[in-house]
Design a protein around this motif. Structure first.
Motif, PDB file in Angstrom:
ATOM      1  N   ASN A 223       0.825  -1.214   0.000  1.00  0.00           N
ATOM      2  CA  ASN A 223       0.000   0.000   0.000  1.00  0.00           C
ATOM      3  C   ASN A 223       0.857   1.261   0.000  1.00  0.00           C
ATOM      4  N   GLU A 224       1.834   1.268  -0.886  1.00  0.00           N
ATOM      5  CA  GLU A 224       2.723   2.430  -0.946  1.00  0.00           C
ATOM      6  C   GLU A 224       2.551   3.201  -2.253  1.00  0.00           C
ATOM      7  N   GLY A 225       2.042   4.427  -2.113  1.00  0.00           N
ATOM      8  CA  GLY A 225       1.966   5.332  -3.268  1.00  0.00           C
ATOM      9  C   GLY A 225       0.891   5.008  -4.282  1.00  0.00           C
TER      10      GLY A 225
ATOM     11  N   THR B  84     -13.044   1.730  -4.765  1.00  0.00           N
ATOM     12  CA  THR B  84     -13.482   0.348  -4.566  1.00  0.00           C
ATOM     13  C   THR B  84     -13.207   0.044  -3.088  1.00  0.00           C
ATOM     14  N   GLU B  85     -13.475  -1.177  -2.698  1.00  0.00           N
ATOM     15  CA  GLU B  85     -13.123  -1.541  -1.313  1.00  0.00           C
ATOM     16  C   GLU B  85     -11.618  -1.541  -1.113  1.00  0.00           C
ATOM     17  N   GLY B  86     -10.895  -1.662  -2.212  1.00  0.00           N
ATOM     18  CA  GLY B  86      -9.429  -1.659  -2.143  1.00  0.00           C
ATOM     19  C   GLY B  86      -8.869  -0.403  -2.774  1.00  0.00           C
ATOM     20  N   GLN B  87      -7.994  -0.575  -3.747  1.00  0.00           N
ATOM     21  CA  GLN B  87      -7.356   0.569  -4.401  1.00  0.00           C
ATOM     22  C   GLN B  87      -8.270   1.134  -5.492  1.00  0.00           C
TER      23      GLN B  87
ATOM     24  N   LEU C  33     -12.484  -1.295 -24.981  1.00  0.00           N
ATOM     25  CA  LEU C  33     -12.155  -1.030 -23.580  1.00  0.00           C
ATOM     26  C   LEU C  33     -10.728  -1.528 -23.331  1.00  0.00           C
ATOM     27  N   PHE C  34      -9.817  -0.579 -23.087  1.00  0.00           N
ATOM     28  CA  PHE C  34      -8.439  -0.954 -22.795  1.00  0.00           C
ATOM     29  C   PHE C  34      -8.285  -1.170 -21.294  1.00  0.00           C
ATOM     30  N   TYR C  35      -7.751  -2.335 -20.933  1.00  0.00           N
ATOM     31  CA  TYR C  35      -7.527  -2.638 -19.517  1.00  0.00           C
ATOM     32  C   TYR C  35      -6.018  -2.654 -19.237  1.00  0.00           C
ATOM     33  N   GLY C  36      -5.649  -2.143 -18.073  1.00  0.00           N
ATOM     34  CA  GLY C  36      -4.261  -2.222 -17.639  1.00  0.00           C
ATOM     35  C   GLY C  36      -4.211  -2.044 -16.139  1.00  0.00           C
ATOM     36  N   HIS C  37      -3.013  -2.160 -15.550  1.00  0.00           N
ATOM     37  CA  HIS C  37      -2.905  -1.902 -14.111  1.00  0.00           C
ATOM     38  C   HIS C  37      -1.729  -0.984 -13.820  1.00  0.00           C
ATOM     39  N   TYR C  38      -1.976  -0.030 -12.914  1.00  0.00           N
ATOM     40  CA  TYR C  38      -0.933   0.953 -12.594  1.00  0.00           C
ATOM     41  C   TYR C  38      -0.170   0.594 -11.333  1.00  0.00           C
ATOM     42  N   ASP C  39      -0.564  -0.485 -10.641  1.00  0.00           N
ATOM     43  CA  ASP C  39       0.221  -0.904  -9.474  1.00  0.00           C
ATOM     44  C   ASP C  39       1.378  -1.786  -9.923  1.00  0.00           C
TER      45      ASP C  39
END
Ligand SMILES: [Zn+2]
Length: 457
Positions: free
Chosen positions: A44-46, A70-73, A88-94
């Motif tokens: 959970n950093e940044g 959301t309930e999370g990030q 719909l483009f999906y990706g993740h920033y974490d």
């Protein structure tokens, strides 16, 4: 999918291409900015700061963006363009934790270019790849002032922690996310450098079975022959679950396995196959399968795997005991249209029949997902990847591994295609993660070309 939309002329696309080739330096700078912001979901950093940075970068690129809790990030969502067709483009920033820090040549959140690659945590997985779509869209807006189709973006902040809230988010925001195609760029290109295209993923089911035949380990002589042995009992049960050819013997296991379609088999027939090279890469002596059999087993058929066995004495020397306890950890890779809960009950039922005292625990699952490679959108993406790279894509009906692709195909109910953009040696999840600049720029061109191909009638 026979919809009409704002087709753009070839000349317009050529201008877009020229523009994004002119802007390479700016594109790289933007990626460095995004990578410099830590976003380690496991710690959970940044992560929230990164969601805000990403949303502001999207706005700078002309894509209206919004952060959803959301309930999370948070989820970062964006939407732009007009047209009857929506992608719909999906990706993740974490990103993954960067440890061990001392193994990095340059610090993980100080993105640095060396030998034609950008080094930093998240360069390949997945900030560089999600940014390619945004940069492609930006070039259209700059050059043509509009997009030929409607484009949505969903970027989540917890993929590296198993996407615990993605399915719920998708289920609760079906209208917001409604599209004709979900498009994911994550993971590496094929080792040959050719683009890879996956029309699905295998699902997964984890389980553990354990049994106890006595209250303690007994003397194998003084009690030998008169009391049960947990290790033998575990082996007997496991032996009943699979035959010598590798076929699973659990009743109902294969009931819902979808037959490969003609086009699935055609994709496989088009692949190159060098079993000796594969054997070398896998660290085995040889692969005793013909091409079709190999790829069918790897992508279109389910597996049952023993991940680990525990029982009795494993230390130095001998210890003549009758083990009281034994356990096995297993996983099954599932294919369409198997249902993880149903497969789990079938296995549980089989084990109960063999020995009702064995405890069987489910340890999480992920649904399989498939998209028909014969759909017009599927063919257009294949064409885009080939046209943008000049190389014949390695297209597979599914990946052997598992991803939460079912949230698009099953919950949202749209086709979903995975088109990885990173170099095969991106070192994702490892120290010195990197994205080759060539792959980054090529990724932008594949996305731009995909938008162009999708806009064609
Ligand atoms: Zn990852």
């Amino acid at each position: 999918m026979d919809k009409t939309h704002g087709e753009i002329p070839t000349l317009g696309y050529q201008k877009v291409l020229a523009q994004l080739r002119r802007k390479k330096r700016e594109h790289l700078k933007l990626l460095q900015r995004l990578v410099a912001q830590p976003s380690i979901s496991a710690q959970n950093e940044g992560v929230r700061d990164c969601a805000e940075l990403l949303a502001s970068i999207m706005e700078e690129l002309g894509v209206p963006a919004q952060i959803y809790e959301t309930e999370g990030q948070p989820v970062v969502f964006g939407e732009i363009g007009e047209g009857d067709l929506t992608v719909l483009f999906y990706g993740h920033y974490d990103v993954q934790p960067p440890e061990p820090l001392e193994a990095w040549t340059t610090p993980p959140f100080s993105p640095t270019v060396r030998n034609g690659r950008l080094y930093g945590r998240g360069t390949g997985d997945n900030k560089g790849q999600l940014l390619t779509h945004l940069l492609a869209v930006h070039s259209y807006l700059e050059v043509l002032g509009k997009l030929p189709i409607k484009i949505k973006f969903i970027f989540e902040g917890e993929e590296e922690s198993g996407s615990p809230y993605l399915a719920d988010f998708v289920a609760e925001h079906q209208e917001l996310l409604s599209a004709d195609l979900a498009y994911t760029s994550d993971g590496p290109l094929h080792e040959s450098g050719a683009p890879a295209i996956y029309y699905g993923v295998r699902g997964m089911l984890g389980l553990e079975m354990s049994l106890e035949t006595a209250s303690w380990d007994n003397h194998s002589g003084n009690k030998g022959g008169v009391i049960p042995n947990a290790a033998w009992e575990l082996v007997r049960i496991l032996f009943s679950m699979k035959d010598e050819q590798g076929r699973v013997l659990v009743d109902g296991f294969y009931d819902r396995v979808r037959e490969p379609s003609e086009i699935d088999l055609e994709l496989i027939a088009n692949l190159e196959y060098h079993p000796w090279q594969i054997a070398k890469n896998f660290g085995v002596k040889k692969i005793n399968l013909e091409k079709e059999e190999f790829y069918r087993r790897l992508t279109l058929e389910p597996t049952m795997t023993i991940n680990g066995l525990t029982s009795g004495y494993q230390g130095q020397g001998t210890k003549t005991i009758i083990p009281a306890k034994a356990s096995a950890k297993m996983d099954c890779r599932l294919v369409a249209d198997q249902d993880p809960e149903e497969v789990f009950s079938a296995i549980k039922h089989h084990i109960e029949k063999m020995n009702p005292e064995v405890e069987v625990i489910q340890q999480g699952y992920m649904h399989p997902s498939r998209t028909d490679p014969g759909l017009p959108v599927s063919q257009k993406i294949l064409k885009a990847a080939q046209a943008a790279t000049g190389k014949k894509p390695v297209a597979l009906p599914a990946t052997g591994g598992s991803l939460p692709d079912y949230v698009w195909t099953k919950i949202l109910g749209v086709p979903s295609i995975i088109v990885p953009y990173a170099n095969a040696d991106e070192a994702n999840h490892a120290p010195n993660e990197n994205l080759s600049l060539e792959c980054f720029y090529q990724g932008i061109e594949i996305s731009a070309r995909a938008i162009y191909e999708l806009s064609k009638k």
